[in-house]
Design a protein around this motif. Sequence first.
Motif, PDB file in Angstrom:
ATOM      1  N   MET A 107      -8.182  71.801  26.328  1.00  0.00           N
ATOM      2  CA  MET A 107      -6.998  71.011  26.675  1.00  0.00           C
ATOM      3  C   MET A 107      -6.505  70.196  25.492  1.00  0.00           C
ATOM      4  O   MET A 107      -7.265  69.867  24.592  1.00  0.00           O
ATOM      5  N   VAL A 108      -5.211  69.851  25.562  1.00  0.00           N
ATOM      6  CA  VAL A 108      -4.604  68.877  24.660  1.00  0.00           C
ATOM      7  C   VAL A 108      -4.014  67.795  25.554  1.00  0.00           C
ATOM      8  O   VAL A 108      -3.317  68.095  26.527  1.00  0.00           O
ATOM      9  N   LEU A 109      -4.336  66.543  25.240  1.00  0.00           N
ATOM     10  CA  LEU A 109      -3.943  65.405  26.068  1.00  0.00           C
ATOM     11  C   LEU A 109      -3.350  64.293  25.215  1.00  0.00           C
ATOM     12  O   LEU A 109      -3.666  64.186  24.031  1.00  0.00           O
ATOM     13  N   ILE A 110      -2.536  63.485  25.846  1.00  0.00           N
ATOM     14  CA  ILE A 110      -2.124  62.205  25.269  1.00  0.00           C
ATOM     15  C   ILE A 110      -2.927  61.145  25.997  1.00  0.00           C
ATOM     16  O   ILE A 110      -3.023  61.179  27.225  1.00  0.00           O
ATOM     17  N   ARG A 111      -3.517  60.229  25.261  1.00  0.00           N
ATOM     18  CA  ARG A 111      -4.192  59.092  25.884  1.00  0.00           C
ATOM     19  C   ARG A 111      -3.366  57.843  25.604  1.00  0.00           C
ATOM     20  O   ARG A 111      -3.023  57.541  24.471  1.00  0.00           O
ATOM     21  N   LEU A 112      -3.036  57.134  26.666  1.00  0.00           N
ATOM     22  CA  LEU A 112      -2.223  55.930  26.579  1.00  0.00           C
ATOM     23  C   LEU A 112      -2.982  54.804  27.269  1.00  0.00           C
ATOM     24  O   LEU A 112      -3.445  54.976  28.390  1.00  0.00           O
ATOM     25  N   ASP A 113      -3.123  53.675  26.603  1.00  0.00           N
ATOM     26  CA  ASP A 113      -3.746  52.513  27.242  1.00  0.00           C
ATOM     27  C   ASP A 113      -2.714  51.389  27.322  1.00  0.00           C
ATOM     28  O   ASP A 113      -1.599  51.521  26.819  1.00  0.00           O
ATOM     29  N   GLN A 114      -3.079  50.304  27.975  1.00  0.00           N
ATOM     30  CA  GLN A 114      -2.138  49.195  28.170  1.00  0.00           C
ATOM     31  C   GLN A 114      -1.638  48.637  26.841  1.00  0.00           C
ATOM     32  O   GLN A 114      -0.460  48.313  26.700  1.00  0.00           O
TER      33      GLN A 114
END
Length: 153
Positions: A107-114
């Motif tokens: 998989m390829v993902l974007i990780r976004l945090d606050q």
Amino acid sequence: MKPIEVNDLKLLEILNRVPFFKKFSPSERASFLASAIQFLKCPAGRYIIRKGERETSFYIILAGEASVVAQKNLPPVGVLKPGYFIGEGAFINNNPRSASVVAETPMVLIRLDQESLLRFPSSIREKIKDQIIEGMANRIADMNAKYLSVDSR
């Protein structure tokens, strides 16, 4: 999961095909590349999220498929494909993860945090929030349709 090393043009091409970003302008999509969010590569079989964890990142699937597992030794409750997102509950309200998510394929993902969300201009933050709300509403409608059709038999 490892940060991905892909040129910006290839990542922008991927973003252009992912439904989550359909309401973002080309320049808004490009701002994801300029921000400090992470693009990650995840091998098949790896847990992206584990039930009960208190980690609050939100993930957008760009490529590959994952399964949602509510309980060990039971079949997955859902399959997630590009454009889907995961982790929105913990991202929004800081609760523990309610299910596990396992990569079925690479998989390829974007990780976004606050913290990274706050770096975006308010117009982009609002679109991200709108997409989360729309996606959650769609999931509820899908679940209602699935369970209502089972009840009517």
